[in-house]
Design an enzyme around this catalytic site. Structure first.
Site, mmCIF file in Angstrom:
data_model
loop_
_atom_site.group_PDB
_atom_site.id
_atom_site.type_symbol
_atom_site.label_atom_id
_atom_site.label_comp_id
_atom_site.label_asym_id
_atom_site.label_seq_id
_atom_site.Cartn_x
_atom_site.Cartn_y
_atom_site.Cartn_z
ATOM 1 N N ASN A 133 71.279 7.039 95.760
ATOM 2 C CA ASN A 133 69.947 6.925 95.193
ATOM 3 C C ASN A 133 69.394 8.337 95.146
ATOM 4 O O ASN A 133 69.130 8.936 96.171
ATOM 5 C CB ASN A 133 69.084 6.013 96.077
ATOM 6 C CG ASN A 133 67.619 6.027 95.676
ATOM 7 O OD1 ASN A 133 67.270 6.551 94.629
ATOM 8 N ND2 ASN A 133 66.781 5.454 96.509
ATOM 9 N N GLY A 134 69.249 8.879 93.943
ATOM 10 C CA GLY A 134 68.760 10.248 93.832
ATOM 11 C C GLY A 134 69.395 10.942 92.657
ATOM 12 O O GLY A 134 69.777 10.300 91.686
ATOM 13 N N GLU A 171 43.080 18.780 86.253
ATOM 14 C CA GLU A 171 43.432 18.201 87.537
ATOM 15 C C GLU A 171 42.374 18.417 88.605
ATOM 16 O O GLU A 171 42.619 18.206 89.777
ATOM 17 C CB GLU A 171 44.797 18.704 88.007
ATOM 18 C CG GLU A 171 44.817 20.117 88.513
ATOM 19 C CD GLU A 171 46.063 20.360 89.357
ATOM 20 O OE1 GLU A 171 46.798 21.279 89.024
ATOM 21 O OE2 GLU A 171 46.271 19.629 90.335
ATOM 22 N N LYS A 228 54.035 26.386 82.867
ATOM 23 C CA LYS A 228 54.878 26.596 84.043
ATOM 24 C C LYS A 228 55.466 25.281 84.513
ATOM 25 O O LYS A 228 55.138 24.815 85.598
ATOM 26 C CB LYS A 228 54.101 27.289 85.155
ATOM 27 C CG LYS A 228 52.726 26.667 85.389
ATOM 28 C CD LYS A 228 52.046 27.279 86.598
ATOM 29 C CE LYS A 228 50.611 26.797 86.631
ATOM 30 N NZ LYS A 228 49.863 27.207 87.779
ATOM 31 N N CYS A 256 36.573 31.936 73.081
ATOM 32 C CA CYS A 256 37.651 32.646 73.788
ATOM 33 C C CYS A 256 38.236 33.717 72.887
ATOM 34 O O CYS A 256 38.471 33.480 71.708
ATOM 35 C CB CYS A 256 38.733 31.645 74.203
ATOM 36 S SG CYS A 256 40.299 32.405 74.650
ATOM 37 N N CYS A 292 42.417 34.761 82.525
ATOM 38 C CA CYS A 292 41.889 33.533 83.127
ATOM 39 C C CYS A 292 42.097 33.516 84.634
ATOM 40 O O CYS A 292 41.327 32.927 85.369
ATOM 41 C CB CYS A 292 42.575 32.308 82.546
ATOM 42 S SG CYS A 292 42.728 32.353 80.768
ATOM 43 N N CYS A 317 36.641 36.513 83.005
ATOM 44 C CA CYS A 317 36.526 36.185 81.584
ATOM 45 C C CYS A 317 35.154 36.619 81.081
ATOM 46 O O CYS A 317 34.132 36.100 81.524
ATOM 47 C CB CYS A 317 36.707 34.684 81.383
ATOM 48 S SG CYS A 317 36.432 34.177 79.684
#
Lengths: 1500, 487
Positions: free
Chosen positions: A247-248, A905, A956, A1121, A1127, A1132
């Site tokens: 499992n993996g 987020e 990223k 911008c 940033c 800024c």
């Protein structure tokens, strides 16, 4: 399913549920089989089903050979048990082909002097097979084989069986049979037999009629079910495999396979006669799954005489390298065996058995759950989840879990469990490993420096810089910052330069490759916070025969940081040592001979290496020193990879290590690639000269020259670690040769020859162009020697006139801003034309398309812009990365036009959930759930229209992020539910998603938390994203977002910004093709983002298959911008990406600007639609036939590009659906919460206290989320008064018990719980305690799984037992009491309290920046080496701490009746001295600062 | 690069000037050099932008962030190298350029822009004072011969570039001294002529031949020049001055600004004595034309001792700040006040001269004007409307016409049979005329423009010539990337 378009079956992934059950007393029953299969049924939510609703991804069961059964069933005579073996065989459907295979196999058996006793047709019920699986259903037979003589040893018997099988396989697979790939032995052994198939678990018994026969008995059963990412699984890849199941996911597979191939050349054994040995290769049959490949290596190693547990230790070693408390003899064992075999690295829970032993092993990171229970009546049950088999509480002897790197083993003969310590102790003391290592391993530092030095170069420094293409940007942006800070530089705002293949500037070969990364099917790692599992050391030297067990294996040169200095290289070059001989080879070619010269030089290079290896050299230094006017450098990556691959082919690769001496590599991506294609150490000598030069002229100040070089080397090593980690690999040892890259813009012929097995999908250039680029650079360098041309500026990262082209440049930025402010569509068209018409310089793949097959309609007939913009979204940019003003501006704009903005987020201020007085709404429709889980509470989720799970981000992919303390101002802290001025870390992985079934679980959690919201899964384009998308669709996502690599507005290491991920054109096309092929397209919405800037971009994305579209950079530019790309610096100047109150005042953007932009894009899109003849977007989605590639691709580099795979349309029937037409079935009907809700409605409505009782099973998942959602809807974040509703549960709770549960709920489990207990806890009190009837000691038994209280924001938890790994990860406000925890406890915690009354695992408090942990120093368990001291201080407890502790323990006792709590309280005066306080340094300072601010406020 | 928060910490500073009463006493330059520390601070205000609009706004493509940073780091010599890599004559642009870079500076969006021009000037001055600026002789010879006609900034820049590339360059100038408008059009208080000599001496040392007082077409035939050279580069400027053909334009006392300025420049050069008609001393002077030349006339008049100086501009008074239609980073049409304005002048906008008034001797005594309005309509040029009843008579003794130039002189172009456009400029394709051996650059090709454009033209033309002669060129080129126009 065959490779077609962008779909390639090689990228299928799998994750799964697995388990075993065995009787310690060796009692053989048929019941065990049913109980084992029941495990699978209870784990069904961990598997997946195809679009036909019946075909599972495969399941199976391994049992002991049922002798009595066969005696009765077979119409031939069966010898005594253990005198024979049984093979379970899949055969071609066509009888003639089948017979051919049988004949070959029988011949081979005879050659091994074994006897065929007979064949039995396995009775099956084909009716239960799904329509997809039926197409590939094989004939299934059992073959019975007798020993050569009765005194033939068991080992020899199995070896002969192995040889016969391997040779037959090779013969059959290379035969011209059309169905040769049907031939497959599920098992062939004298003890075990496997029944498996492409079935869903509950059908195994119905399919294999044998299994229901009461005579079919066994004392052990190993079961497995598979969740593969797409629906073309095959019968042979169902598990278990012959000795193990898994499992993996093995991330290092490519490297492991190629290393195994090179090991074959050395294999030799007294036990195998010469006649056979060459015929068993390849050991790993190509094209099989990672688990299947691992099993093939495992069985080979078994043939060497090593025991099964020992082999598991070699293949999946513990993280021994940085282990502070590991026994030395064990370390020595691992160190010695690391010379034989690199780790098979990746998330893995591996149950295994050979019939004598049954056990399981967990990877070094503990990334898969594995729980076991021992019963008093002598059974052991192990599985991915607890509660899969009903066991009475009073029958429980012990609840345990597998710990990272640890093994759990049952000795079937002895009838007992052998503890990890005991097994390993026995294994590691078999040989004097420490002595062997000490006598043979040579550390680099121990090589004496002879004083011999590499002569200086004759060509001047500046000319050489030009030859190797250095720019000032390389110095200023890459090298110098690394020297100063010891870290890689950060950049922001994505990448808007052309792909290497499209660039007019000569490119280094590295730029034609993109890094791959982990998403969904396995997690990226955090090499910073979880450094203890990583290792970047490497060893160089010859390998030896794996069958032999001799000290010579350890004759290796060990290099700690494989970026080596000039001095170190000199040491190796001039080494004088019996075991090591080094030779240099020149990577130069004659310029006058052009690309033929380059090709010839490469051949000569390999021949040269071979000669030197033949003469005994075991270290080969490939060097590009001494270039001159006539001799140009071979790209060192090309040289390295070609030597690596050629020598594998010539079967000599294992005799030497490659060291690179090159002027070329300068950034982490370059180094990573060299290691990825076989290098063992790299000396970047020209970089050293550059550092020297800049140090001399004072540009590198503040550090000494030596320090500067060390800093650079360390920064590079960290950078490489990051590149490894993003694909989930922890050691450079297994990363070496793993070639985890995709070529973009290289001819596949070229790739096949020089970079074999690297995907390359759009063709492109080959040796000819590469040579041209080198010679252009070289000639120019020498021409300019006596002129005045300076080193070029670069312009990759910042726009410069003479530098690389950028899509966002002064022209486009100023025109876009002008257009939205003047409301001028004409001005917008000037902007969009300059981006769309890439005639002078192609920048993107989409730039190379043109629209075709026009069928114009009047534009009035095209759906209005107001409809189109509803499909538009702004990207996920958090408040925190953006200023409040900029963030709300986007939200208002998108809400006004019915599009969607994204919270990012960082949580969201609840004030924004309500409409403003003027009717505007600042509420972000999309709420993001990222790995940091900042501010993710029930209330937050309840206010979403769409919830986005960020698996990766374009800028990223595979990395986390960090918001440094100073940026966390009180407002941001409030929104993110954290403490002001305390830094926040988003981990690289979601700690509740290490695999596809985990993602399915999170989707399920979030769907429970808000049933109305669509669940969106954000992926980043890379090869194989199509199969991942298919898996995600099967995991029930409503929307799949594919991001391009080049997008992204946030801060990111430059290496990632430029080199990780692929353009969305490939990702969208691959996802569309794979989803259509799988018949899954109709279930999901496909969204695209990543540098979408114009209506034309949207049109291309739509034609390739996207139906919703995200924009980030462009709306920001519209808002003001100016692509400062600062940033990450908080400076800024236009107030967008800054929290500085003064700078924020500069924000001039208005919602109208964003709306105008969206309108313009939609308008441009409508014009295209009108030309193509589409009235609606729905008609347009996936119609790739309307795209064509531009003709006259004149520029020499572009000629070879072939985009046909992107435009490929799978040849499915005409009715195939190309867009989203139906909703996912989230299976919420039977959720326990609805039952609870029914009974508790009164209590919730009237806020009256109530207590209810329920039974609970492991299949009852995410209990509490729906009720909490209802409460949040009704009462907002205030929820209910504390303890309003008490819910008592009996049994084993499924995953995510108490997820997002709100205040007012008190939820108690009498029994135990699985993973993700209290995920995102939002105020509830949750309790788990052992049942009253149970007799085991709670503080010595595991009661809840991994990753408990992940992202909890408030509430209380009382855990009457031990919790698994990663307890309280990212807890930001809950308080919890627990009686012991696993590794990585309190990682990234930012708030709340954790009180731990028992042991803690390794790496406690890594990255912990806030909150407090108290630990009871149990004399037997406490080990201060377990702390990760990076960010914390260990303090004594003060009175106020003791008050808190005492209060918590009292509550713990009251809630769980815990013995240990009782003892502590009873002896309080004594025990109160035994607590330590873990205080994050940053938290302490922040609290002090806040206290001061408060005082100031009071004074003022 | 740069200092992270330099732009927040420091305010913009520019050079201070000597007080008006002192500087009017002579024609010398009157700026005061700030100390190095201040310059470093000003350099640190640069934000190292991801997209440096200044670099785009500069017609030369000066690497502004790069030299700002070098100054901030006190690496002056490096700064000089960066500056010289795109600009042959920073000492001219550093004094005279209206600095479109500064109007495009990103910092200018939110606070006063970086003092780029000042930094440029002191980088190059430092270079001269330290002796870093030396002749850079070509290391090889190509054997190709190039004649450059005209020694203004375009001709000089082209000559230096072509010489670097190893070609034999001869520059022809019909005036006595080298420099064109630089020498004869720009007053000394803005550019002392020793600054030109300092640079020309270096060019001579580098191997460029200058032939002065020699007019092509008169002293040397154009055919001869054409035959004896591999390439002829025309940099003769746009020298045809715009007239004001209204009643009374033949009055004595109506003078073209260029004649007026040239006379003063030659006096300072000790070449000539004052022509009385060109002397503003004790006169009421009206300068017609509100541009830079007009401003130079004002400064010169005041220094000559004018009684009063009045300035007319036909366009309306521009706003102090950018208008909505004229956003950053485009060239700002805003009110620009030069040091000459500050020295004393009565500025008038929206004013049209209708008639010159002369006395019986034909001498100018005054002029009549009318106020005007500009009527805008969509997609058309604004229309000029005279306002009834706004006529006014202005007594004056001297009128200086600073109305700009209409184009180049025709004769050479005609003799070479070059194709021309409506304003007599040669039609060119990448600086090449229809005759493959003949190139053109500067105001002659572009029409009247800024010095910085002239240098840019010279450099780019040199690149194209080198490429034409050699097949490819190693000379630097700024390539594309100029800021667009607002419309």
């Amino acid at each position: 399913m065959k490779k077609q378009g962008l779909y390639d079956p090689i990228f299928e992934h799998e994750n799964c549920g697995a388990g075993f059950i065995c009787s310690l007393e060796g009692k053989k029953t048929n019941g065990i089989i049913h109980r084992a299969l029941n495990i699978l049924t209870c784990l069904e939510h961990r598997g997946a089903v195809s679009s036909d609703g019946r075909t599972g991804d495969g399941a199976g069961i391994l049992i002991q050979i049922p002798h009595e059964f066969f005696v009765k069933e077979c119409d031939f005579e069966i010898p005594d048990p253990t005198e024979y073996a049984v093979g379970m065989l899949f055969l071609p459907q066509k009888v003639n082909q089948s017979n051919f295979c049988i004949k070959i196999f029988e011949d081979e058996i005879n050659k091994q002097n074994l006897k065929i006793i007979g064949w039995r047709d396995v009775p099956v019920n084909s009716k239960v097979v799904g329509s997809i699986a039926a197409k590939s259903q094989p004939i299934i037979k059992q073959v019975f084989i007798g020993k050569e003589t009765s005194d033939q040893s068991e080992e020899d018997f199995n070896l002969k069986l192995y040889l016969a099988r391997k040779i037959s396989e090779n013969n059959i697979y290379t035969s011209p049979l059309t169905q040769s790939d049907f031939f497959y032995f599920s098992s062939l052994h004298n003890r075990t037999i496997i029944y498996k198939g492409l079935l869903i678990p509950e059908d195994i018994e119905r399919f294999y009629i044998d299994l229901s026969n009461p005579l079919l008995v066994t004392s052990l059963a190993l079961v497995h079910q598979r969740f593969s990412t797409n629906t073309f699984p095959t019968w042979d890849l169902a598990q278990p495999f012959r000795y193990m199941c898994h499992n993996g996911e093995i991330n290092t597979l490519r490297g492991n396979v190629s290393r195994m191939i090179s090991r074959e050349e050395l294999i030799n054994s007294k036990l195998i006669s010469k006649e056979f040995i060459d015929k068993i290769f390849p050991i790993i049959i190509p094209g099989k799954s990672d688990s299947a490949s691992m099993d093939m290596v495992l069985e080979l190693l078994l043939m060497t005489g090593r025991s099964l547990p020992e082999i598991m230790m070699i293949l999946v070693p513990e993280a021994w390298e940085k282990h502070k408390s590991m026994d030395d003899s064990k370390k020595a064992f691992y160190e010695f065996n690391s010379c034989l075999m690199e780790p098979w690295d990746g998330p893995a829970s591996i149950p295994f058995t050979d019939g004598k032993y049954i056990g399981a092993l967990l990877d070094r990171n503990g990334l898969r759950p594995s729980r076991y229970t021992v019963t008093k009546d002598g059974y052991v049950v192990m599985s991915s989840e607890t509660g899969v088999i009903e066991i009475k509480p009073e029958n429980i002897e012990k609840h345990g879990r597998l710990e990272p790197g640890k093994m759990f083993l049952v000795d079937m003969n002895a009838g007992r469990i052998v503890e990890d310590e005991e097994i390993k102790k026995e294994i590691v003391s078999k040989h004097p490993y420490r002595k062997w290592v000490k006598d043979n391993v040579l550390p680099l530092s121990k090589i004496p420096y002879t004083g011999n030095r590499t002569p200086e170069e004759k060509i001047n420094f500046e000319t050489r810089l030009k030859i190797f293409g250095y720019t000032k940007e390389d110095f200023n942006t890459i090298i110098i910052p690394m020297c100063k800070k010891g870290k890689e530089s950060i950049g922001s705002m994505g990448s808007d330069t052309p792909l290497a293949i499209l660039s007019k500037r000569p490119q280094l070969l590295y730029n034609y490759f993109k890094q791959l990364f982990a998403q969904v099917t396995n997690p990226p790692l955090d090499g910073i916070r979880e450094e203890i599992v990583t290792d970047t050391s490497l060893s160089v030297g010859s390998d030896y025969n794996i069958f032999s067990l001799i000290p010579d294996h350890a004759k290796k040169l060990k290099i700690q940081n494989p970026i080596i200095s000039n001095e170190d290289l000199d040491k190796i070059k001039y080494i004088d040592h019996d075991d090591f001989k080094s030779s240099s080879v020149k990577a130069l070619y004659k310029l006058s001979k052009g690309h033929n010269g380059l090709e010839e030089a490469l051949e000569n290079l390999v021949n040269d290496v071979e000669k030197k290896v033949d003469k005994g050299s075991n270290i080969i230094i490939i060097s590009d020193r001494n270039v001159n006017k006539k001799l140009a450098p071979i790209p060192i990556l090309l040289a390295c990879s070609f030597v690596h691959h050629s020598m594998i082919k010539r079967k000599k690769r294992s005799k030497f290590g490659i060291i690179i001496e090159s002027a070329e590599p300068r950034e982490p991506h370059h180094f990573s690639m060299l290691f990825g294609y076989g290098a063992s150490a790299i000396n970047p000598y020209l970089v050293n000269e550059i550092i020297n030069y800049h140090h001399e002229i004072g540009l590198i100040n503040d550090v000494s020259l030596d320090q500067a070089i060390t800093n650079y080397n360390n920064a590079t090593a960290k950078g490489i670690l990051k590149v490894m980690n993003k694909i989930g690999i922890s050691t450079l040892h297994s990363y070496r040769g793993a070639q985890i890259f995709e070529a973009l813009g290289l001819r596949s012929k070229f790739v096949k020859k020089y970079f074999n097995n690297t995907p390359s999908r759009i063709e492109g250039v080959g040796l000819y162009v590469l040579e041209k680029e080198i010679s252009t650079r070289l000639k120019k360098a020498f021409r300019s020697e006596d002129e005045f041309i300076n080193i070029e500026l670069g312009g990759e990262y910042k726009w410069r006139r003479n530098g690389e082209a950028h899509m966002l440049n002064p022209f486009t930025i100023s025109k876009l801003q002008q257009s939205v402010r003047d409301e001028s569509y004409e001005t917008y068209k000037i902007y969009s034309d300059s981006i769309n018409k890439q005639n002078e310089q192609f920048m993107t793949l989409r730039g190379m398309f043109k629209f075709s097959k026009f069928d114009p309609i009047p534009i009035e007939e095209v759906e209005p812009w107001t409809e189109i913009v509803k499909r538009f979204k702004t990207g996920a940019m958090s408040y925190g990365s953006l200023s409040k003003e900029a963030h709300e501006n986007l939200a208002i704009a998108m809400n006004r036009i019915g599009g969607k903005s994204n919270s990012g987020e960082g949580g969201e201020d609840p004030n924004r959930f309500k409409a403003d007085n003027n009717g505007d709404s600042r509420n972000s429709s999309i709420k993001q759930v990222a790995s940091g889980r900042f501010g993710v509470s029930s209330h937050y989720l309840t206010n979403a229209t769409e919830i986005q799970i960020k698996m990766a981000q374009g800028a990223k992919p595979g990395e986390g992020g960090q918001l440094p303390g100073p940026k966390v101002n009180p407002m941001i802290a409030k929104v993110r539910n954290s403490t002001p001025y305390v830094g926040l870390i988003s981990p690289p992985p979601h700690h509740d998603i290490y695999s596809i079934e985990d993602l399915a679980q999170l989707i399920y959690d979030l769907k429970n938390a808000n049933r109305k919201a669509r669940i969106n899964v954000k992926l980043v384009s890379e090869v194989g994203v199509g199969t991942i998308a298919a898996g995600v669709a099967k995991a029930k996502a409503d929307v799949i977002l594919i991001s391009g690599f080049d997008g992204g507005t946030g801060a990111s290491p430059l290496t990632s910004l430029k080199h990780a991920g692929l353009p969305w054109e490939l990702g969208i096309a691959e996802a569309q093709q794979t989803l259509v092929l799988n018949n899954l397209r109709s279930r999901v919405v496909v969204e695209c983002d990543g540098q979408l800037k114009t209506g034309r971009d949207v049109a291309v994305a739509c034609l390739l298959g996207a139906e919703e579209f995200g924009f980030s950079t462009a709306p920001l530019v519209a808002s003001g911008c100016i692509m400062m790309r600062a940033c990450h610096l908080n400076t800024c100047p236009v107030g967008i990406a800054t929290q500085d109150p003064e700078l924020r005042k500069n924000f001039k953007g208005k919602p109208e600007h964003v709306i105008n932009y969206m309108y313009f894009v939609a308008q441009e899109l409508r014009e295209i639609m009108a030309n193509l003849g589409f009235r609606t977007i729905d008609e347009m989605i996936g119609k790739s036939e309307k795209l064509d590639t531009k003709d006259a691709l004149n520029y020499y580099k572009i000629k070879g590009i072939d985009l046909s795979k992107i435009l490929y349309k799978p040849n499915t029937d005409k009715n195939s659906v190309l867009r989203n037409t139906e909703k996912q079935d989230h299976n919420l009907k039977n959720v326990l919460d609805f039952k609870i809700l029914k009974e508790s409605q009164f209590s919730i409505d009237k806020k009256v206290k109530m207590s209810l009782d329920f039974n609970i099973k492991n299949t009852d998942r995410t209990v509490g989320a729906i009720i909490s959602n209802e409460i949040s809807k009704k009462y907002g974040s205030k929820a209910l008064p504390k303890d309003t509703l008490t819910l008592n549960f009996n049994g084993s709770a499924g995953q995510s018990f108490g997820a997002f549960s709100v205040k007012g709920l008190k939820m108690i489990v009498d029994g135990n719980t699985n993973d993700y207990f209290g995920k995102g806890l939002s105020g509830a009190t949750i309790i788990v305690r052992k049942p009253k009837k149970a007799t085991f000691e709670s503080h010595k038994n595991i009661i809840t799984g991994n990753v408990a209280l992940y992202g909890a924001t408030s509430g209380e938890a009382y855990i009457g037992g031990i919790a698994g790994e990663r307890f309280c990860v990212r807890n930001s406000g809950a308080s919890a009491v627990v009686e012991g925890i696993g590794d990585h406890g309190c990682e990234y915690m930012t708030g709340g309290i954790a009180l731990i009354l028992g042991g803690i695992g390794r790496n406690f408090a890594a990255g912990m920046s806030g909150g407090i942990a108290y630990i009871f120093k149990d004399p037997e368990l406490y080990d201060s080496r377990n702390f990760n001291m990076e960010s914390i201080e260990i303090e004594k407890t003060e009175k106020q701490d003791l008050d808190i502790i005492k209060d918590l323990i009292e509550k713990h006792y009251a809630n769980t009746f815990s013995n240990i709590a009782k003892e502590i309280i009873t002896n309080w005066e004594l025990s109160k001295k035994m607590f330590v306080k873990i205080m994050p340094t940053e938290y302490k300072l922040a609290l002090e600062k806040l206290a001061k601010e408060n005082i100031n406020q009071i004074i003022n | 690069m740069g200092k992270l928060r330099g732009f927040i910490e420091y305010d913009r500073k520019t050079e201070k000037n000597i007080p008006v009463y002192k500087r009017l006493k002579n024609f010398k330059e009157f700026t005061i050099k700030p100390d190095d520390k201040e310059l470093e601070k000003q350099g640190s205000r640069c934000m190292d932008c991801g997209v440096p609009f200044c670099h785009s706004g500069c017609p030369l493509g000066n690497l502004i962030p790069d030299f700002n940073d070098a100054v901030h780091r006190r690496s002056w010599k490096e700064a000089l190298n960066i500056l010289h890599s795109t600009n042959n004559f920073p000492e001219f642009t550093g004094r005279l350029c209206p600095a479109p870079c500064e109007s495009a500076c990103v910092l200018g969006l939110v606070s006063p822009p970086v003092s780029i021009e000042m930094i440029e000037k002191y980088i190059v001055e430092r270079g001269f004072s330290e002796g870093w600026i030396k002749a850079n002789k070509p290391k090889k010879k190509t054997g190709k011969k190039i004649a450059v006609v005209g020694s203004g900034p375009a001709g000089l820049a082209a000559a230096q570039q072509l010489n670097f590339a190893g070609h034999k360059v001869v520059v022809y100038e019909r005036d006595e001294k080298i420099g064109g408008l630089l020498r004869y059009g720009i007053p000394d208080f803005k550019l002392e002529k020793s600054i030109i000599d300092r640079r020309v001496n270096i060019l001579i040392e580098e191997g460029i031949t200058f032939i002065t007082s020699t007019e092509i077409g008169k002293d040397i035939s154009i055919n001869e020049l054409y035959k004896n050279n591999d390439v002829v580069l025309l940099c003769g400027g746009a020298t045809i001055k715009r007239d004001l053909p209204i009643p009374g334009f033949d009055a004595v006392g109506i003078v073209q600004a260029m004649d007026f300025l040239k006379n003063q420049n030659e006096i300072i050069d000790n070449k000539k004595t004052m022509i009385p008609d060109l002397n503003a001393n004790n006169k009421n002077v009206i300068v017609i034309g509100g541009g830079d030349t007009g401003s130079d006339c004002i400064g010169t008049s005041n220094r000559q001792g004018a009684k009063s100086v009045v300035n007319f501009e036909i366009l309306p008074k521009p706003p102090k700040e950018r208008s909505l239609e004229n956003p950053w980073p485009y060239w700002p049409f805003t009110l620009k006040s030069s040091s000459s304005h500050e020295e004393g002048s009565n500025r008038n906008w929206s004013i049209l001269t209708k008639e010159f008034i002369k006395d019986d001797s034909g001498k100018l005594t005054g002029l009549k004007t009318v106020k005007v309005e500009w009527e805008k309509s969509v997609n058309e040029r604004p229309k000029l409307i005279e306002i009834e009843g706004s006529e006014k008579v202005w007594p004056c003794d001297l009128v200086l016409l600073a109305l700009g130039f209409t184009g180049p002189e025709k004769n050479i172009l005609q003799k070479l049979k070059l194709k021309m456009d409506s304003s007599n400029k040669p039609k060119t394709n990448e600086y090449k005329t229809n005759d493959s051996k003949v190139f053109a650059a500067g105001d002659l090709r572009r029409g009247q423009s800024l010095i910085v454009w002239a240098i840019s033209e010279g450099r780019e033309a040199a690149y194209k010539i080198d490429e034409f002669l050699m097949g490819s060129s190693n000379l630097p080129t700024k390539t594309k990337g100029d800021l667009p126009l607002v419309k």
